[in-house]
Motif scaffolding. Structure first.
Motif, PDB file in Angstrom:
ATOM      1  N   SER A 103     -51.549  42.619-110.295  1.00 57.45           N
ATOM      2  CA  SER A 103     -50.584  42.984-111.225  1.00 57.45           C
ATOM      3  C   SER A 103     -49.327  41.971-111.249  1.00 57.45           C
ATOM      4  CB  SER A 103     -50.178  44.497-111.234  1.00 57.45           C
ATOM      5  OG  SER A 103     -49.535  44.760-112.325  1.00 57.45           O
ATOM      6  N   ASP A 104     -48.924  41.768-112.304  1.00 59.20           N
ATOM      7  CA  ASP A 104     -47.565  40.812-112.581  1.00 59.20           C
ATOM      8  C   ASP A 104     -47.022  41.262-113.826  1.00 59.20           C
ATOM      9  OD1 ASP A 104     -45.541  39.091-111.609  1.00 59.20           O
ATOM     10  OD2 ASP A 104     -46.961  37.317-111.675  1.00 59.20           O
ATOM     11  N   ILE A 105     -45.500  40.878-113.839  1.00 60.61           N
ATOM     12  CA  ILE A 105     -44.907  41.070-115.150  1.00 60.61           C
ATOM     13  C   ILE A 105     -44.032  39.900-115.362  1.00 60.61           C
ATOM     14  CG2 ILE A 105     -43.071  42.246-113.778  1.00 60.61           C
ATOM     15  CD1 ILE A 105     -42.737  44.118-116.496  1.00 60.61           C
ATOM     16  N   LYS A 106     -44.144  39.373-116.637  1.00 58.66           N
ATOM     17  CA  LYS A 106     -43.105  38.487-117.003  1.00 58.66           C
ATOM     18  C   LYS A 106     -41.765  39.066-117.591  1.00 58.66           C
ATOM     19  CE  LYS A 106     -42.607  33.947-119.058  1.00 58.66           C
ATOM     20  NZ  LYS A 106     -42.937  33.118-118.251  1.00 58.66           N
ATOM     21  N   VAL A 107     -40.826  39.343-116.745  1.00 62.43           N
ATOM     22  CA  VAL A 107     -39.812  40.286-117.099  1.00 62.43           C
ATOM     23  C   VAL A 107     -38.945  39.758-118.254  1.00 62.43           C
ATOM     24  CG1 VAL A 107     -37.482  41.387-116.341  1.00 62.43           C
ATOM     25  CG2 VAL A 107     -39.367  41.186-114.638  1.00 62.43           C
ATOM     26  N   GLU A 108     -38.581  38.463-118.469  1.00 65.10           N
ATOM     27  CA  GLU A 108     -38.020  37.755-119.727  1.00 65.10           C
ATOM     28  C   GLU A 108     -38.686  38.263-120.882  1.00 65.10           C
ATOM     29  OE1 GLU A 108     -39.167  36.603-116.585  1.00 65.10           O
ATOM     30  OE2 GLU A 108     -38.921  34.390-117.268  1.00 65.10           O
ATOM     31  N   GLU A 109     -40.107  38.337-121.116  1.00 64.13           N
ATOM     32  CA  GLU A 109     -40.681  38.613-122.137  1.00 64.13           C
ATOM     33  C   GLU A 109     -41.109  40.030-122.247  1.00 64.13           C
ATOM     34  OE1 GLU A 109     -43.544  35.722-122.949  1.00 64.13           O
ATOM     35  OE2 GLU A 109     -42.488  34.187-122.270  1.00 64.13           O
ATOM     36  N   ASP A 110     -40.998  41.021-121.312  1.00 61.99           N
ATOM     37  CA  ASP A 110     -41.424  42.317-121.083  1.00 61.99           C
ATOM     38  C   ASP A 110     -42.971  42.245-121.543  1.00 61.99           C
ATOM     39  OD1 ASP A 110     -41.354  45.040-120.616  1.00 61.99           O
ATOM     40  OD2 ASP A 110     -39.954  45.411-122.445  1.00 61.99           O
ATOM     41  N   LEU A 111     -43.707  41.765-120.567  1.00 59.64           N
ATOM     42  CA  LEU A 111     -45.105  41.560-120.798  1.00 59.64           C
ATOM     43  C   LEU A 111     -45.666  41.417-119.307  1.00 59.64           C
ATOM     44  CD1 LEU A 111     -47.660  40.583-122.517  1.00 59.64           C
ATOM     45  CD2 LEU A 111     -47.156  38.275-121.972  1.00 59.64           C
ATOM     46  N   ALA A 112     -46.444  42.356-119.169  1.00 62.98           N
ATOM     47  CA  ALA A 112     -47.165  42.576-117.818  1.00 62.98           C
ATOM     48  C   ALA A 112     -48.716  42.443-118.009  1.00 62.98           C
ATOM     49  CB  ALA A 112     -46.994  43.855-117.352  1.00 62.98           C
ATOM     50  N   ILE A 113     -49.474  42.081-116.785  1.00 60.06           N
ATOM     51  CA  ILE A 113     -50.872  42.090-116.970  1.00 60.06           C
ATOM     52  C   ILE A 113     -51.326  42.671-115.814  1.00 60.06           C
ATOM     53  CG2 ILE A 113     -51.210  39.753-116.127  1.00 60.06           C
ATOM     54  CD1 ILE A 113     -53.260  39.467-118.138  1.00 60.06           C
ATOM     55  N   SER A 114     -52.626  43.275-115.788  1.00 63.82           N
ATOM     56  CA  SER A 114     -53.187  43.789-114.594  1.00 63.82           C
ATOM     57  C   SER A 114     -54.532  43.522-114.863  1.00 63.82           C
ATOM     58  CB  SER A 114     -52.963  45.409-114.533  1.00 63.82           C
ATOM     59  OG  SER A 114     -51.595  46.048-114.312  1.00 63.82           O
ATOM     60  N   VAL A 115     -55.217  43.191-113.453  1.00 65.19           N
ATOM     61  CA  VAL A 115     -56.779  42.942-113.473  1.00 65.19           C
ATOM     62  C   VAL A 115     -57.026  43.968-112.518  1.00 65.19           C
ATOM     63  CG1 VAL A 115     -58.555  41.042-113.228  1.00 65.19           C
ATOM     64  CG2 VAL A 115     -56.211  40.744-114.097  1.00 65.19           C
ATOM     65  N   PHE A 116     -58.096  44.779-113.029  1.00 69.15           N
ATOM     66  CA  PHE A 116     -58.630  45.791-112.275  1.00 69.15           C
ATOM     67  C   PHE A 116     -59.983  45.343-111.889  1.00 69.15           C
ATOM     68  CE2 PHE A 116     -55.774  47.814-115.157  1.00 69.15           C
ATOM     69  CZ  PHE A 116     -55.143  48.799-114.231  1.00 69.15           C
ATOM     70  N   ILE A 117     -60.462  45.457-110.641  1.00 65.37           N
ATOM     71  CA  ILE A 117     -61.677  45.031-110.111  1.00 65.37           C
ATOM     72  C   ILE A 117     -62.224  46.121-109.491  1.00 65.37           C
ATOM     73  CG2 ILE A 117     -62.920  43.297-108.653  1.00 65.37           C
ATOM     74  CD1 ILE A 117     -60.567  41.358-108.822  1.00 65.37           C
ATOM     75  N   PHE A 118     -63.539  46.217-110.055  1.00 66.74           N
ATOM     76  CA  PHE A 118     -64.575  47.513-109.892  1.00 66.74           C
ATOM     77  C   PHE A 118     -65.582  47.186-108.806  1.00 66.74           C
ATOM     78  CE2 PHE A 118     -62.094  49.055-113.233  1.00 66.74           C
ATOM     79  CZ  PHE A 118     -61.263  50.266-112.887  1.00 66.74           C
ATOM     80  N   GLU A 119     -66.426  48.057-108.455  1.00 68.29           N
ATOM     81  CA  GLU A 119     -67.477  47.693-107.454  1.00 68.29           C
ATOM     82  C   GLU A 119     -68.500  47.283-108.317  1.00 68.29           C
ATOM     83  OE1 GLU A 119     -68.664  49.711-103.668  1.00 68.29           O
ATOM     84  OE2 GLU A 119     -69.182  50.886-105.137  1.00 68.29           O
ATOM     85  N   ASP A 120     -68.866  47.875-109.423  1.00 67.87           N
ATOM     86  CA  ASP A 120     -70.008  47.581-110.279  1.00 67.87           C
ATOM     87  C   ASP A 120     -69.509  47.131-111.656  1.00 67.87           C
ATOM     88  OD1 ASP A 120     -71.951  48.628-108.471  1.00 67.87           O
ATOM     89  OD2 ASP A 120     -71.225  50.576-108.872  1.00 67.87           O
ATOM     90  N   LYS A 121     -70.651  46.545-112.215  1.00 73.55           N
ATOM     91  CA  LYS A 121     -70.258  46.306-113.788  1.00 73.55           C
ATOM     92  C   LYS A 121     -69.830  47.259-114.533  1.00 73.55           C
ATOM     93  CE  LYS A 121     -72.417  43.420-117.826  1.00 73.55           C
ATOM     94  NZ  LYS A 121     -73.439  42.902-118.175  1.00 73.55           N
ATOM     95  N   ILE A 122     -68.793  47.335-115.548  1.00 75.93           N
ATOM     96  CA  ILE A 122     -68.323  48.106-116.242  1.00 75.93           C
ATOM     97  C   ILE A 122     -69.466  48.253-117.776  1.00 75.93           C
ATOM     98  CG2 ILE A 122     -66.500  49.118-117.910  1.00 75.93           C
ATOM     99  CD1 ILE A 122     -64.535  47.359-115.892  1.00 75.93           C
ATOM    100  N   SER A 123     -69.621  49.338-117.898  1.00 76.04           N
ATOM    101  CA  SER A 123     -70.524  49.747-119.157  1.00 76.04           C
ATOM    102  C   SER A 123     -69.732  50.222-120.326  1.00 76.04           C
ATOM    103  CB  SER A 123     -71.894  50.720-118.901  1.00 76.04           C
ATOM    104  OG  SER A 123     -71.233  51.777-118.530  1.00 76.04           O
ATOM    105  N   GLU A 124     -70.057  49.927-121.468  1.00 77.01           N
ATOM    106  CA  GLU A 124     -69.355  50.490-122.436  1.00 77.01           C
ATOM    107  C   GLU A 124     -69.789  51.894-122.808  1.00 77.01           C
ATOM    108  OE1 GLU A 124     -66.586  49.925-124.737  1.00 77.01           O
ATOM    109  OE2 GLU A 124     -66.169  48.060-123.318  1.00 77.01           O
TER     110      GLU A 124
END
Length: 115
Positions: free
Chosen positions: A94-115
């Motif tokens: 996870s990271d945030i670009k404070v100046e633009e008030d924009l954050a990104i998070s990448v969650f990594i799971f054990e298995d492939k995610i199904s819809e």
């Protein structure tokens, strides 16, 4: 937006609201293989925006936001996340670009995610 994405975003929003007193105004999440990539807009509280108006404050807001999120997820996976996804959460980046008030998070799971 699928029901699963909507519910996933609600978990993220609630957790951040409980942690910081304000949740993101908007979240966009995509599932790719075993990852959920979330872009979060409008994260900062008015107090954080004020503190970040100075260079040293900007660094402080960035460091506290990123370390608090990482620590929280390393202690305990948010309520209902693994059940919703049908797989175990392994890592969060996870990271945030404070100046633009924009954050990104990448969650990594054990298995492939199904819809």
């Amino acid at each position: 937006m699928s029901k699963k994405v909507h519910e996933f975003n609600d978990i993220i929003r609630k957790l951040r609201k409980d942690l910081f007193g304000k949740g993101p105004e908007r979240i966009h999440t995509v599932f790719v293989e075993n990852m959920a990539v979330s872009t979060l807009y409008g994260n900062l509280t008015p107090t954080e925006r004020f503190i970040a108006s100075k260079p040293e404050g900007l660094k402080m807001v960035h460091a506290s936001r990123t370390s608090m999120i990482q620590e929280l997820y390393s202690r305990k996976t948010p309520e209902g996340m693994e059940e919703l996804m049908g797989t175990k959460l392994l890592h969060l980046f996870s990271d945030i670009k404070v100046e633009e008030d924009l954050a990104i998070s990448v969650f990594i799971f054990e298995d492939k995610i199904s819809e």
